[in-house]
Design an enzyme around this catalytic site. Structure first.
Site, PDB file in Angstrom:
ATOM      1  N   CYS B  83      30.623  64.748  31.731  1.00  8.48           N
ATOM      2  CA  CYS B  83      31.140  63.616  30.956  1.00  8.48           C
ATOM      3  C   CYS B  83      32.633  63.409  31.202  1.00  8.48           C
ATOM      4  O   CYS B  83      33.195  62.413  30.745  1.00  8.48           O
ATOM      5  CB  CYS B  83      30.892  63.820  29.472  1.00  8.48           C
ATOM      6  SG  CYS B  83      29.305  64.543  29.109  1.00  8.48           S
ATOM      7  N   SER B 207      27.427  59.268  19.700  1.00  9.91           N
ATOM      8  CA  SER B 207      27.802  58.079  20.455  1.00  9.91           C
ATOM      9  C   SER B 207      26.591  57.567  21.232  1.00  9.91           C
ATOM     10  O   SER B 207      25.740  58.349  21.634  1.00  9.91           O
ATOM     11  CB  SER B 207      28.936  58.408  21.426  1.00  9.91           C
ATOM     12  OG  SER B 207      28.546  59.477  22.276  1.00  9.91           O
ATOM     13  N   ILE B 209      24.705  56.044  24.549  1.00 15.34           N
ATOM     14  CA  ILE B 209      24.894  55.938  25.991  1.00 15.34           C
ATOM     15  C   ILE B 209      24.982  54.460  26.364  1.00 15.34           C
ATOM     16  O   ILE B 209      24.858  53.587  25.496  1.00 15.34           O
ATOM     17  CB  ILE B 209      23.741  56.606  26.762  1.00 15.34           C
ATOM     18  CG1 ILE B 209      22.425  55.893  26.437  1.00 15.34           C
ATOM     19  CG2 ILE B 209      23.671  58.085  26.452  1.00 15.34           C
ATOM     20  CD1 ILE B 209      21.428  55.928  27.544  1.00 15.34           C
ATOM     21  N   LYS B 328      32.091  56.530  20.207  1.00 19.81           N
ATOM     22  CA  LYS B 328      31.144  56.250  19.136  1.00 19.81           C
ATOM     23  C   LYS B 328      30.722  54.783  19.091  1.00 19.81           C
ATOM     24  O   LYS B 328      29.554  54.471  18.856  1.00 19.81           O
ATOM     25  CB  LYS B 328      31.760  56.649  17.785  1.00 19.81           C
ATOM     26  CG  LYS B 328      30.891  56.373  16.589  1.00 19.81           C
ATOM     27  CD  LYS B 328      29.676  57.284  16.598  1.00 19.81           C
ATOM     28  CE  LYS B 328      28.543  56.766  15.740  1.00 19.81           C
ATOM     29  NZ  LYS B 328      27.768  55.685  16.393  1.00 19.81           N
ATOM     30  N   HIS B 332      29.312  55.368  25.406  1.00 20.21           N
ATOM     31  CA  HIS B 332      29.573  56.545  26.234  1.00 20.21           C
ATOM     32  C   HIS B 332      28.746  56.493  27.523  1.00 20.21           C
ATOM     33  O   HIS B 332      27.740  57.187  27.645  1.00 20.21           O
ATOM     34  CB  HIS B 332      29.244  57.797  25.405  1.00 20.21           C
ATOM     35  CG  HIS B 332      29.566  59.098  26.075  1.00 20.21           C
ATOM     36  ND1 HIS B 332      30.511  59.236  27.073  1.00 20.21           N
ATOM     37  CD2 HIS B 332      29.058  60.340  25.877  1.00 20.21           C
ATOM     38  CE1 HIS B 332      30.564  60.510  27.452  1.00 20.21           C
ATOM     39  NE2 HIS B 332      29.695  61.188  26.754  1.00 20.21           N
TER      40      HIS B 332
END
Lengths: 133, 384
Positions: B83, B207, B209, B328, B332
């Site tokens: 990430c 969060s 995707i 959030k 993400h």
């Protein structure tokens, strides 16, 4: 698939074999070439007792591909008596009864199966420590 | 080593881009950044991405993106750090330019996550953890964070609702960011009633995707003088590692790689945490916000939630965080996230952050966390 990859890990998966550092006597799981505590070479095998306690836990409801049949399942960080923490599933327990600090012991169980005709992978899970008979 | 400036930025909205591919997204953000910089050519392209091999069955992204951007024969390759791939690509671009080897570098973060089923995406994300000792036990990424959060609640005595301000703040800011995946404000009641995903983490701790790409053009600082807008310098750029597996940490409740990378970045910038005007932190899960604030010196150990409860993380307060929605609410898109954070810091520093613009935005920090804390990159940008 992945047969050699899992075969290589048989002593760790089936018997919780790690290492003891010759230099600082730290107990190490999983085994690795360099002691994470003192940075020197680690080589001596050490079989863990499989006893420990719950450091933290959760229940997985949305599993990754390959684990759908098992969901929901409880996952824990288990702090072994000898020091290291391991990640593993809990078994033979109602997840509502799990608590931080609960004593647990290692058992060998099916980790996952690769379909009807695929390889079955076995390894360690932990259950509440059974009272001595 | 020479000082480096960010000359151009670009981003796509974060969302479910059914009509656009991995390469389309990367090209769109990359071209936007080059256009913003007023440049038609770059010497090097560094692509931050985590999952293209697993979810799109496409690797060699450096060459692909350079080709589609019309930048052949520019040097180009992919940078992967789970990430934290986005910030890692920015960091490589920074090293290339600050060393003097490259005069114009483009860093692009890109991720395409919605072509696959959610089980496939979940399994792919879990490869950021230790495959032999975490993943094989059926651990998910949210599961690892749940293990950390439960222990944190146990050790420091916080209630789950004490984390609500992180989520509420992010959604409030995301609601005013046209590029955010989630543009709905939420209430404390929404937070407490959200569906449990992986106890104690509920849907509003986590969060979403998404697909997206963000990009930046880096040049030597002296090339950025003759521009009408504020000049944004990279004042600190550092990354550090911790154990790959959560269980291997002596203290699983402390993000030591965040601590080390932040300390290096502060030293490079000659700044103390109190001199940071705002902080784009890695709020993939609300527990990560608390741990990041603590590791970077904004809160005492175990006291991260206090900043949220005291309202200090909101816009125009002492330390605004997630000013464009954070992970959030902005979303993400894992390998692109670090680049979104940096692009948003530049927006704030330039005064181009729209309705979320901060009154005081001279120094901004971004921190991108790879895995459950195994690789963390921290950048400090400032106006000069």
């Amino acid at each position: 698939m992945d047969i050699p990859r899992n075969w290589r890990l048989r002593t760790q998966r089936y018997a919780l074999v790690g290492e003891e550092c010759d230099h600082c006597h730290s107990k190490i799981f999983p085994p690795r070439d360099i002691c994470p505590d003192c940075g020197l070479e680690a080589k001596a095998h050490y079989a863990f007792s499989g006893k420990g306690e719950i450091y933290s836990f959760t229940v997985v409801h949305d599993p990754p591909t390959g684990y759908e049949d098992q969901a929901p399942y409880a996952i824990a960080l288990v702090k072994l008596e000898e020091g290291p923490i391991v990640t593993a599933q809990l078994t033979d327990v109602d997840s509502a009864q799990v608590a931080i600090g609960m004593p647990v012991e290692m058992v060998t169980r099916k980790l996952r199966a690769e379909g009807e005709e695929g390889v079955i992978h076995y390894g360690y899970k932990f259950r509440p420590t059974l009272a001595r008979a | 080593m020479r000082p480096v400036a960010v000359l151009g930025i670009g981003q796509t909205a974060v969302g479910e881009h059914w009509e656009r591919s991995l390469r389309d997204l990367a090209t769109q953000a990359g071209l936007a950044a080059m256009r913003d910089a007023g440049l038609e050519h770059v010497q090097a392209v560094f692509v931050g991405n985590m999952l293209s091999g697993l979810l799109t069955r496409q690797e060699n992204l450096g060459a692909l993106v350079a080709d589609w951007l019309g930048q052949r024969p520019a040097e180009a390759f992919k940078v992967e750090a789970a990430c934290a791939s986005g910030a890692a690509a920015f960091r490589v671009a920074h090293m290339a330019v600050s060393s003097g080897e490259v005069d114009v570098a483009l860093a692009v973060g890109v991720e395409k996550m919605t072509d696959t089923t959610s089980g496939e995406t979940t399994a792919a994300l879990a490869t950021a953890s230790d495959a032999d000792y975490e993943l094989v036990h059926g651990v998910t990424f949210v599961g690892l964070n749940a293990l950390v959060m439960r222990r944190y609640l146990h050790e420091f005595g916080w209630k789950h609702t004490d984390f609500a301000p992180f989520s509420i703040n992010a959604h409030a800011n995301g609601a005013r960011n046209p590029n955010a995946r989630l543009q709905e404000p939420i209430s404390e009641r929404d937070y407490t009633r959200a569906r449990m995903v992986c106890d104690p983490i509920n849907l509003l701790d986590a969060s979403p995707i998404g697909d997206g790409a963000a990009a930046a053009v880096l040049v030597p600082a002296e090339r950025a003088y003759d521009r009408p807008r504020a000049r944004v310098l990279v004042a600190g750029s550092a990354s550090a590692t911790d154990t790959l597996a959560v269980h291997d940490r002596k203290d699983p409740l402390f993000l030591s790689a965040a601590h080390h990378s932040a300390r290096k970045a502060y030293a490079q910038a000659g700044l103390e945490p109190s001199q940071i005007d705002f902080f784009e932190l890695h709020d993939a899960f609300s527990i990560m916000s608390a741990l990041s604030l603590e590791a970077c010196g904004f809160a005492e150990r175990g006291q991260g939630p206090r900043l949220g409860l005291e309202g200090r993380i909101r816009l125009q307060q002492a330390l605004p965080i997630s000013t464009q929605g954070g992970l959030k609410a902005r979303g993400h898109p894992v390998g692109a996230t670090g680049m979104y954070q940096l692009v948003e810091v530049v927006q704030q520093l330039r005064g181009e952050a729209g309705p979320n613009q901060l009154d005081r935005a001279r120094v901004g920090m971004a921190q991108n966390i790879g895995g459950s804390g195994a690789m963390i990159a921290t950048h400090i940008l400032r106006v000069a």
